[in-house]
Design an enzyme around this catalytic site. Structure first.
Site, PDB file in Angstrom:
ATOM      1  N   LYS A  25      -1.379 -14.577 -62.510  1.00 48.52           N
ATOM      2  CA  LYS A  25      -0.298 -13.800 -63.101  1.00 48.52           C
ATOM      3  C   LYS A  25       0.975 -13.855 -62.256  1.00 48.52           C
ATOM      4  O   LYS A  25       2.005 -13.303 -62.639  1.00 48.52           O
ATOM      5  CB  LYS A  25      -0.728 -12.339 -63.271  1.00 48.52           C
ATOM      6  CG  LYS A  25      -1.898 -12.125 -64.229  1.00 48.52           C
ATOM      7  CD  LYS A  25      -2.245 -10.651 -64.349  1.00 48.52           C
ATOM      8  CE  LYS A  25      -3.472 -10.426 -65.223  1.00 48.52           C
ATOM      9  NZ  LYS A  25      -3.247 -10.787 -66.620  1.00 48.52           N
ATOM     10  N   SER A  26       0.910 -14.518 -61.100  1.00 53.09           N
ATOM     11  CA  SER A  26       2.059 -14.531 -60.198  1.00 53.09           C
ATOM     12  C   SER A  26       3.314 -15.142 -60.822  1.00 53.09           C
ATOM     13  O   SER A  26       4.417 -14.609 -60.625  1.00 53.09           O
ATOM     14  CB  SER A  26       1.703 -15.260 -58.904  1.00 53.09           C
ATOM     15  OG  SER A  26       0.750 -14.534 -58.169  1.00 53.09           O
ATOM     16  N   LYS A  76      -6.969 -19.651 -48.581  1.00 52.03           N
ATOM     17  CA  LYS A  76      -6.338 -18.656 -47.711  1.00 52.03           C
ATOM     18  C   LYS A  76      -6.653 -18.846 -46.227  1.00 52.03           C
ATOM     19  O   LYS A  76      -5.833 -18.473 -45.380  1.00 52.03           O
ATOM     20  CB  LYS A  76      -6.722 -17.241 -48.159  1.00 52.03           C
ATOM     21  CG  LYS A  76      -6.058 -16.810 -49.455  1.00 52.03           C
ATOM     22  CD  LYS A  76      -6.312 -15.333 -49.738  1.00 52.03           C
ATOM     23  CE  LYS A  76      -5.564 -14.883 -50.979  1.00 52.03           C
ATOM     24  NZ  LYS A  76      -5.665 -13.418 -51.186  1.00 52.03           N
ATOM     25  N   ASN A  97      -1.760 -15.629 -47.177  1.00 46.66           N
ATOM     26  CA  ASN A  97      -1.536 -15.659 -48.626  1.00 46.66           C
ATOM     27  C   ASN A  97      -0.100 -16.034 -48.977  1.00 46.66           C
ATOM     28  O   ASN A  97       0.247 -16.109 -50.155  1.00 46.66           O
ATOM     29  CB  ASN A  97      -1.920 -14.328 -49.288  1.00 46.66           C
ATOM     30  CG  ASN A  97      -0.802 -13.310 -49.259  1.00 46.66           C
ATOM     31  OD1 ASN A  97      -0.011 -13.251 -48.307  1.00 46.66           O
ATOM     32  ND2 ASN A  97      -0.710 -12.486 -50.290  1.00 46.66           N
ATOM     33  N   ASP A 113      -1.111  -9.240 -48.555  1.00 43.11           N
ATOM     34  CA  ASP A 113      -2.182  -8.544 -49.276  1.00 43.11           C
ATOM     35  C   ASP A 113      -2.388  -7.114 -48.775  1.00 43.11           C
ATOM     36  O   ASP A 113      -2.601  -6.189 -49.568  1.00 43.11           O
ATOM     37  CB  ASP A 113      -3.500  -9.304 -49.157  1.00 43.11           C
ATOM     38  CG  ASP A 113      -3.578 -10.516 -50.080  1.00 43.11           C
ATOM     39  OD1 ASP A 113      -2.884 -10.511 -51.111  1.00 43.11           O
ATOM     40  OD2 ASP A 113      -4.330 -11.449 -49.769  1.00 43.11           O
ATOM     41  N   GLY A 138     -17.721  -5.424 -51.239  1.00 44.32           N
ATOM     42  CA  GLY A 138     -17.293  -6.813 -51.132  1.00 44.32           C
ATOM     43  C   GLY A 138     -17.059  -7.239 -49.696  1.00 44.32           C
ATOM     44  O   GLY A 138     -16.647  -6.427 -48.852  1.00 44.32           O
ATOM     45  N   GLY A 140     -15.626 -10.633 -49.150  1.00 43.17           N
ATOM     46  CA  GLY A 140     -14.879 -11.882 -49.268  1.00 43.17           C
ATOM     47  C   GLY A 140     -13.483 -11.790 -48.691  1.00 43.17           C
ATOM     48  O   GLY A 140     -13.155 -10.909 -47.887  1.00 43.17           O
ATOM     49  N   GLY A 141     -12.621 -12.712 -49.135  1.00 48.65           N
ATOM     50  CA  GLY A 141     -11.266 -12.799 -48.598  1.00 48.65           C
ATOM     51  C   GLY A 141     -10.439 -11.553 -48.828  1.00 48.65           C
ATOM     52  O   GLY A 141      -9.695 -11.117 -47.945  1.00 48.65           O
ATOM     53  N   ALA A 142     -10.529 -10.961 -50.018  1.00 47.11           N
ATOM     54  CA  ALA A 142      -9.763  -9.750 -50.299  1.00 47.11           C
ATOM     55  C   ALA A 142     -10.214  -8.607 -49.410  1.00 47.11           C
ATOM     56  O   ALA A 142      -9.402  -7.800 -48.943  1.00 47.11           O
ATOM     57  CB  ALA A 142      -9.899  -9.369 -51.766  1.00 47.11           C
ATOM     58  N   GLY A 259      -6.053  -3.217 -60.653  1.00 51.27           N
ATOM     59  CA  GLY A 259      -5.720  -4.388 -59.859  1.00 51.27           C
ATOM     60  C   GLY A 259      -4.274  -4.811 -59.916  1.00 51.27           C
ATOM     61  O   GLY A 259      -3.798  -5.495 -58.996  1.00 51.27           O
TER      62      GLY A 259
END
Length: 293
Positions: A25-26, A76, A97, A113, A138, A140-142, A259
């Site tokens: 969506k960026s 990333k 990022n 982020d 979670g 992961g990367g986020a 989000g």
């Protein structure tokens, strides 16, 4: 190699790179702001596969029209090896990022982020609390950015994943201070009769930092009896925007953050670095309509 890796657009531009990238969506966010500000520039999506990453960076170094790029999965961490300097936020998180030209042929890596994640929590974080706790789903990367951001805000962290040992390694690396916890993901799936103490003056967050609940992924199994009274539910998933996690939180009486809040927040920080102007945030409601139409 994608034709978008070629030089010479003749117009200032930034972009987002990833594999896959069509779902991003960026471009819609940045091009909305560029149009509102009347800036003659473009923001686009560029599909860069892992084997193309080094060539992509080499090509962009020599492009005078390129203003930088956002970096999404799976690049990333891999992108860091091709950069000349890593700014403090990205160094602390261990992931980049946003990549920017330094004006002398070099490349700078940073990370927006964490600041994007914290933006919708600004009102709560401006208050004084005698205790702050975040339950993060979670690893992961986020989750790296979220753990780093919340550790810096004085939160005790409960990081849950399928591999508690991985969660512990993340905490040891990113938040070595404090008594943090690493239960298995399944811990939160079954109801609990835990009697929460008086939460007056506390700040409690429950965060889905995983891909669970995303289109094509199984839902996140979270029983809301694990959330203290007054907790805020925050889901970083953007497709669908209203996840079963958020629906369950609202049904249980909790405030929710979706989000798009983090997505727009991190984009705003990057936009200013790319184009030299702050984005027109007074149009956020219209932007949200554009992104959800």
């Amino acid at each position: 190699m994608s034709k978008l890796l070629q030089q010479g657009s003749g117009q200032a531009y930034a972009e987002v790179i990833g594999d896959p990238i069509a779902q991003s969506k960026s471009p819609a966010i940045h091009n909305f702001w560029l149009a509102k500000l009347g800036i003659a520039a473009e923001y686009r999506a560029c599909h860069v596969r892992p084997k193309e990453l080094a060539d992509y960076l080499k090509t962009r170094r020599g492009d005078p029209w390129w203003r930088g790029c956002n970096v999404t999965m799976p690049h990333k961490q891999a992108v860091m090896a091709g950069l000349d300097r890593i700014e403090a936020p990205a160094e602390a998180i261990g992931a980049v990022n946003t990549v920017l030209p330094d004006g002398a042929g070099g490349l700078i890596g940073t990370n927006t982020d964490a600041v994007g994640f914290l933006e919708p929590l600004a009102k709560e974080l401006a208050q004084t609390h005698y205790f702050r706790m975040a339950r993060i789903i979670g690893t992961g990367g986020a989750a790296r950015a979220i753990i780093t951001a919340l550790a810096g805000q004085g939160f005790t962290l409960v990081v849950a994943g399928r591999d508690p040992a991985k969660a512990r390694r993340l905490l040891d690396e990113l938040a070595p201070q404090g008594e943090h916890h690493t239960p298995h993901l399944s811990h939160f799936a079954a109801p609990t009769d835990f009697a929460f103490d008086d939460r007056e003056g506390c700040c409690d967050l429950v965060i889905n930092a995983s891909s669970l609940g995303m289109q094509g992924q199984p839902p996140l199994a979270f029983d809301w009896s694990h959330a203290p009274p007054g907790a805020i539910a925050y889901d970083i998933v953007t497709a669908p925007l209203d996840t079963s996690f958020l629906k369950g939180a609202r049904a249980a009486g909790f405030r929710t953050i979706d989000g798009l809040a983090m997505l727009v927040g991190q984009a705003a920080a990057a936009f200013e670095r790319f184009f030299g102007q702050a984005p027109p945030r007074e149009h956020d409601a219209e932007l949200r309509r554009v992104l959800t139409s």
